[in-house]
Design a protein around this motif. Sequence first.
Motif, PDB file in Angstrom:
ATOM      1  N   ILE A 417      57.449  38.022 -22.946  1.00  0.00           N
ATOM      2  CA  ILE A 417      56.273  38.308 -22.382  1.00  0.00           C
ATOM      3  C   ILE A 417      55.934  37.437 -21.023  1.00  0.00           C
ATOM      4  CG2 ILE A 417      53.742  38.775 -22.539  1.00  0.00           C
ATOM      5  CD1 ILE A 417      55.586  40.500 -24.258  1.00  0.00           C
ATOM      6  N   THR A 418      55.742  38.066 -20.094  1.00  0.00           N
ATOM      7  CA  THR A 418      55.352  37.260 -18.757  1.00  0.00           C
ATOM      8  C   THR A 418      53.925  37.594 -18.419  1.00  0.00           C
ATOM      9  OG1 THR A 418      57.636  37.254 -18.225  1.00  0.00           O
ATOM     10  CG2 THR A 418      55.920  36.578 -16.499  1.00  0.00           C
ATOM     11  N   ALA A 419      53.105  36.361 -18.227  1.00  0.00           N
ATOM     12  CA  ALA A 419      51.783  36.665 -17.801  1.00  0.00           C
ATOM     13  C   ALA A 419      51.707  35.996 -16.324  1.00  0.00           C
ATOM     14  CB  ALA A 419      50.543  36.046 -18.658  1.00  0.00           C
ATOM     15  N   THR A 420      51.100  36.839 -15.205  1.00  0.00           N
ATOM     16  CA  THR A 420      51.126  36.485 -13.866  1.00  0.00           C
ATOM     17  C   THR A 420      49.901  36.408 -13.330  1.00  0.00           C
ATOM     18  OG1 THR A 420      53.545  37.291 -13.828  1.00  0.00           O
ATOM     19  CG2 THR A 420      52.347  36.805 -11.639  1.00  0.00           C
ATOM     20  N   LEU A 421      49.695  35.581 -12.333  1.00  0.00           N
ATOM     21  CA  LEU A 421      48.407  35.590 -11.469  1.00  0.00           C
ATOM     22  C   LEU A 421      49.168  35.709 -10.315  1.00  0.00           C
ATOM     23  CD1 LEU A 421      46.437  32.556 -12.919  1.00  0.00           C
ATOM     24  CD2 LEU A 421      45.742  35.149 -13.045  1.00  0.00           C
ATOM     25  N   SER A 422      48.739  36.740  -9.498  1.00  0.00           N
ATOM     26  CA  SER A 422      49.305  37.088  -8.104  1.00  0.00           C
ATOM     27  C   SER A 422      48.569  36.115  -6.844  1.00  0.00           C
ATOM     28  CB  SER A 422      49.343  38.477  -7.733  1.00  0.00           C
ATOM     29  OG  SER A 422      47.797  38.946  -7.977  1.00  0.00           O
ATOM     30  N   PRO A 423      48.980  35.858  -5.839  1.00  0.00           N
ATOM     31  CA  PRO A 423      48.417  35.174  -4.853  1.00  0.00           C
ATOM     32  C   PRO A 423      46.950  35.932  -4.488  1.00  0.00           C
ATOM     33  CG  PRO A 423      50.830  35.537  -4.092  1.00  0.00           C
ATOM     34  CD  PRO A 423      50.427  36.347  -5.467  1.00  0.00           C
ATOM     35  N   GLY A 424      46.006  35.024  -3.955  1.00  0.00           N
ATOM     36  CA  GLY A 424      44.918  35.499  -3.253  1.00  0.00           C
ATOM     37  C   GLY A 424      43.748  35.154  -4.271  1.00  0.00           C
ATOM     38  N   ILE A 425      43.664  34.542  -5.165  1.00  0.00           N
ATOM     39  CA  ILE A 425      42.518  34.078  -5.878  1.00  0.00           C
ATOM     40  C   ILE A 425      41.595  33.178  -5.391  1.00  0.00           C
ATOM     41  CG2 ILE A 425      41.868  32.715  -7.954  1.00  0.00           C
ATOM     42  CD1 ILE A 425      44.611  33.692  -9.413  1.00  0.00           C
ATOM     43  N   LEU A 426      40.264  33.751  -5.217  1.00  0.00           N
ATOM     44  CA  LEU A 426      39.420  32.915  -4.483  1.00  0.00           C
ATOM     45  C   LEU A 426      38.764  31.765  -5.169  1.00  0.00           C
ATOM     46  CD1 LEU A 426      37.570  36.305  -2.998  1.00  0.00           C
ATOM     47  CD2 LEU A 426      39.289  34.875  -1.828  1.00  0.00           C
ATOM     48  N   ASN A 427      38.694  30.817  -4.502  1.00  0.00           N
ATOM     49  CA  ASN A 427      37.792  29.738  -4.883  1.00  0.00           C
ATOM     50  C   ASN A 427      36.347  29.806  -4.505  1.00  0.00           C
ATOM     51  OD1 ASN A 427      38.446  29.343  -2.047  1.00  0.00           O
ATOM     52  ND2 ASN A 427      37.498  27.159  -2.446  1.00  0.00           N
ATOM     53  N   THR A 428      35.672  28.960  -5.430  1.00  0.00           N
ATOM     54  CA  THR A 428      33.884  28.996  -5.030  1.00  0.00           C
ATOM     55  C   THR A 428      33.231  28.203  -4.399  1.00  0.00           C
ATOM     56  OG1 THR A 428      33.745  28.041  -7.090  1.00  0.00           O
ATOM     57  CG2 THR A 428      33.807  30.414  -7.205  1.00  0.00           C
ATOM     58  N   GLY A 429      34.248  27.225  -3.822  1.00  0.00           N
ATOM     59  CA  GLY A 429      33.686  26.117  -2.965  1.00  0.00           C
ATOM     60  C   GLY A 429      34.642  25.760  -1.784  1.00  0.00           C
ATOM     61  N   PHE A 430      34.729  24.219  -1.542  1.00  0.00           N
ATOM     62  CA  PHE A 430      35.398  24.082  -0.392  1.00  0.00           C
ATOM     63  C   PHE A 430      36.989  24.074  -0.845  1.00  0.00           C
ATOM     64  CE2 PHE A 430      37.600  20.238   1.776  1.00  0.00           C
ATOM     65  CZ  PHE A 430      37.355  20.669   3.063  1.00  0.00           C
ATOM     66  N   GLY A 431      37.609  24.562  -0.038  1.00  0.00           N
ATOM     67  CA  GLY A 431      39.195  24.873  -0.499  1.00  0.00           C
ATOM     68  C   GLY A 431      39.512  26.157   0.063  1.00  0.00           C
ATOM     69  N   LEU A 432      40.771  26.605  -0.562  1.00  0.00           N
ATOM     70  CA  LEU A 432      41.531  27.804  -0.066  1.00  0.00           C
ATOM     71  C   LEU A 432      42.067  28.744  -1.117  1.00  0.00           C
ATOM     72  CD1 LEU A 432      43.667  25.901   2.818  1.00  0.00           C
ATOM     73  CD2 LEU A 432      41.532  27.358   3.276  1.00  0.00           C
ATOM     74  N   PRO A 433      41.977  30.139  -0.708  1.00  0.00           N
ATOM     75  CA  PRO A 433      42.517  30.791  -1.914  1.00  0.00           C
ATOM     76  C   PRO A 433      43.954  30.480  -2.162  1.00  0.00           C
ATOM     77  CG  PRO A 433      41.626  32.144   0.019  1.00  0.00           C
ATOM     78  CD  PRO A 433      41.661  30.816   0.238  1.00  0.00           C
ATOM     79  N   SER A 434      44.397  31.011  -3.360  1.00  0.00           N
ATOM     80  CA  SER A 434      45.834  30.626  -3.730  1.00  0.00           C
ATOM     81  C   SER A 434      46.823  31.552  -2.814  1.00  0.00           C
ATOM     82  CB  SER A 434      46.101  31.128  -5.101  1.00  0.00           C
ATOM     83  OG  SER A 434      45.730  32.580  -5.394  1.00  0.00           O
ATOM     84  N   THR A 435      47.943  30.805  -2.453  1.00  0.00           N
ATOM     85  CA  THR A 435      48.877  31.375  -1.491  1.00  0.00           C
ATOM     86  C   THR A 435      50.050  31.607  -2.432  1.00  0.00           C
ATOM     87  OG1 THR A 435      49.727  29.021  -1.197  1.00  0.00           O
ATOM     88  CG2 THR A 435      47.919  29.910   0.187  1.00  0.00           C
ATOM     89  N   LYS A 436      50.229  31.463  -3.479  1.00  0.00           N
ATOM     90  CA  LYS A 436      51.552  31.725  -4.301  1.00  0.00           C
ATOM     91  C   LYS A 436      51.282  32.264  -5.755  1.00  0.00           C
ATOM     92  CE  LYS A 436      52.432  26.857  -5.684  1.00  0.00           C
ATOM     93  NZ  LYS A 436      53.503  25.999  -5.524  1.00  0.00           N
ATOM     94  N   SER A 437      52.092  32.862  -6.537  1.00  0.00           N
ATOM     95  CA  SER A 437      51.717  33.402  -7.800  1.00  0.00           C
ATOM     96  C   SER A 437      52.215  32.400  -9.029  1.00  0.00           C
ATOM     97  CB  SER A 437      52.718  34.615  -8.240  1.00  0.00           C
ATOM     98  OG  SER A 437      54.120  34.245  -7.950  1.00  0.00           O
ATOM     99  N   PHE A 438      51.423  32.399  -9.785  1.00  0.00           N
ATOM    100  CA  PHE A 438      51.665  31.606 -10.937  1.00  0.00           C
ATOM    101  C   PHE A 438      52.174  32.173 -12.473  1.00  0.00           C
ATOM    102  CE2 PHE A 438      48.862  29.799  -7.925  1.00  0.00           C
ATOM    103  CZ  PHE A 438      49.234  28.624  -7.811  1.00  0.00           C
ATOM    104  N   SER A 439      52.846  31.931 -13.246  1.00  0.00           N
ATOM    105  CA  SER A 439      53.077  32.555 -14.498  1.00  0.00           C
ATOM    106  C   SER A 439      53.572  31.644 -15.824  1.00  0.00           C
ATOM    107  CB  SER A 439      54.354  33.731 -14.210  1.00  0.00           C
ATOM    108  OG  SER A 439      55.329  32.922 -13.957  1.00  0.00           O
ATOM    109  N   THR A 440      53.497  32.369 -16.662  1.00  0.00           N
ATOM    110  CA  THR A 440      53.931  31.531 -17.957  1.00  0.00           C
ATOM    111  C   THR A 440      54.640  32.828 -18.648  1.00  0.00           C
ATOM    112  OG1 THR A 440      53.346  30.470 -19.938  1.00  0.00           O
ATOM    113  CG2 THR A 440      51.709  32.269 -19.170  1.00  0.00           C
ATOM    114  N   SER A 441      55.614  32.282 -19.711  1.00  0.00           N
ATOM    115  CA  SER A 441      56.472  33.307 -20.201  1.00  0.00           C
ATOM    116  C   SER A 441      56.639  32.652 -21.780  1.00  0.00           C
ATOM    117  CB  SER A 441      57.886  33.597 -19.685  1.00  0.00           C
ATOM    118  OG  SER A 441      57.493  34.064 -18.296  1.00  0.00           O
TER     119      SER A 441
END
Length: 502
Positions: A417-441
């Motif tokens: 099983i692979t759980a994935t977070l794709s790029p583009g997750i927004l932050n709520t303060g000072f910072g930048l959206p995610s630029t790459k995917s993250f996963s766990t298996s």
Amino acid sequence: MDGLDDNRETVASDSDISAVQFGNSTTMFVNFLDYVKNGWTRRRIIVTSSIVVILALLTFFLLKTSIAISPTYTNVNQIVNKPFVISLNESVRSVAVNGIKISPAVDGIWSFKSGNFFGHDQIIFTPKTYFRVSTKYSVTVPNAKRLLIGEAAISGITFTTEKAPSLANAGIDSVKSDSMVAADYAFTVELAAPNKQLRTLELRTNPDIPMQQTVENDTKFTWKPTKLLPQGSSVSVQVYDAKNDVVLATKTLKIAPEPKVTTPVKNTYFGEKDIATITFSEPMDPLSSKYITFSTPGQGTWQSDTVYAFTPDKVAAGQTYSYTLGAGLRSQSGGILAADQTATFSTTGPVSIVSSSPHGSLLSQTSEQVSFTFDQAVDHASVLSHFTISSGTVTGSSWQGNIFTATVANLGYQKTITATLSPGILNTGFGLPSTKSFSTSFTTEIRIVRLNIPYYAQQYAATCAAASLRMALAYRGIMTDDMAIVTQMGYSPTVENKTTNP
């Protein structure tokens, strides 16, 4: 009548002329007699005077050559770098300079200088280097040869050299042992009077430290180290007079420790409103702030004597900035930063994952908690919209701080099983959206099925395999026995060969 009278006045008679000539002759004779008389008187005067002069010269000669010799010389404050001169009150023929002794011994040359009878004879000692200061010397001179006959004794001679100036209570002489001094401390001593080459001062240190010496007004001597003193350690210092072989002062000094950074600027996730603070190990000199520079504009100030705070005018997300502590940064006790130190700090960048779970194998396929921990505050809805899983059904989600947890059911047996977070997750303060995917298996459990197979004991000693097969056949509804199964497999008994199978 008047004319005749005038004649008698201007023209003398013969008789008058004869009288005058006689009178003149008489006068000349008298004058001659006086001259002869006076001449004999002058001769007597000259002879008498000559005798007096001869007697005087003879007396002077006797006085210059036969009386006891009384030497004259400088008996106190003899200049240490000048010849020592002994003047004699009479003339002598010679002095055996090789036999002259001086104590304490001093390297030098003895010489004899004649005064040519009318001047003073001199015995001169020229030191090769110099006399010692504040020292009493004794001189023994052998008998001198007189001009005529005999010898003359020269009495014992003693003299004392001038005193060297002492140390004034200033500089090293006024510092207490074990006192702490700065890493760039200049060692100084002051003399109570001008030196006049009476001392040759040296600064000796342990450990050995290269120094540059300067002298002011012939009284103040300064030794400046050519590099920083060994910080955080002790140095033994000795003021030595090489000319007179004497130690004037000895001290042990502690050198201030070099300042160190105990807490630097936080190097990651620096926010747009954060203050860059640096904490030092020592109370710092406020003027040292000029040695602290940042690569971005801003204002710096001392929050305390150990904490420096820098407020940037503006920082951008996802950027790295640097700051430098310059060599020369100084503590209040005199510790000095020996070399530039540069460090960096980064502002909050793109959203990233700190950790995730679960991992491993044989996890339950029924339901699992899948978690992702973010490095900063993020938009929850943005996370849900970027979350996917390769198998199973998301039945719920929750948040605990920056930790997102999804509950997934019915994952399936023996699946990766692979759980994935794709790029583009927004932050709520000072910072930048995610630029790459993250996963766990992870891998789910193996499916296990239990069969209702009957248990039968084997009927013969060697029919274990047949007994197992009889149980499996019974599960399928086929009833038999061990020997029937053996017969179906083929049975050919033989005599046991114990030679090969003992």
